[in-house]
Design an enzyme around this catalytic site. Sequence first.
Site: not given
Ligand code: C5P
Length: 240
Positions: A34, A61, A63, A66, A125, A220
């Site tokens: 992503k 990603d 988003k 427009d 979210t 992460r």
């Molecule tokens: O590090 P982590 O597993 O939290 O990363 C999740 C990825 O998904 C990040 O790129 C974050 O911006 C994205 N994301 C999220 N929660 C959401 C929408 C997108 O963690 N509700």
Amino acid sequence: MENKDRVIIALDVDNMADCRNRVDQLCEQVSVFKIGMELYTACGQDAVEYVHKKGSKVFLDLKFHDIPNTVASVSRVATQLGVFMFNVHACGGGEMMRWASEACVKEADRLGVEKPLLIGVTVLTSLSEEELQKELSVSRGMEEQVVALAQLAKESGLDGVVSSPKEIELIKNAVSKDFVVVTPGIRPEWFVNQGQNDQKRVLTPNRAFDLGADFIVIGRPVTQDASPRTAMQKVLEEIN
Ligand code: C5P
């Protein structure tokens, strides 16, 4: 679909060296990476090209949100880039989503390539129900609003939506089982047990797939591990 095709690794970095490093580490274990606003703003198409060069796929990603004409134009460009999946904000409206979808179909047809999966973002979210209602003047409750936007996305030709863990089942039941659901907020049990968790509503990879997620997005728990390959292996074994 194999498990490695259903796990998307988030490349949340801001330079090509880290992007290359992360893709090199994990490209044999997962198929999709992503690229979000941070990496795209820093490195642009170099990042997309690098992932493709390694034989992997891109979830762009960004988003988009427009006027319909602009979103249709950028949807054509995303199709030309050969990304596997990209997204638009469903609250841009039915017309915006329809134009985006039609642009993808036509451009893919013209190029003789597979159409990217076009995914909607319903309600971020990070927004609470109170903010949704008071600040954005939405009269519906959160779940109702998420489902209504998912239905509008489906009617407008989108392939699916990004969904918080909590709403996977709700969306699948209200829209259709084949409507694609992409779920972030994934935390393997061993990661939570290490006390490492900042996401509020989380699910383990297995639980997300059990509830009907088609793709999960992990950042992460894998990328910040001392050994991302070992962490990824653990995730894949857990899913098996
Ligand atoms: O590090 P982590 O597993 O939290 O990363 C999740 C990825 O998904 C990040 O790129 C974050 O911006 C994205 N994301 C999220 N929660 C959401 C929408 C997108 O963690 N509700």
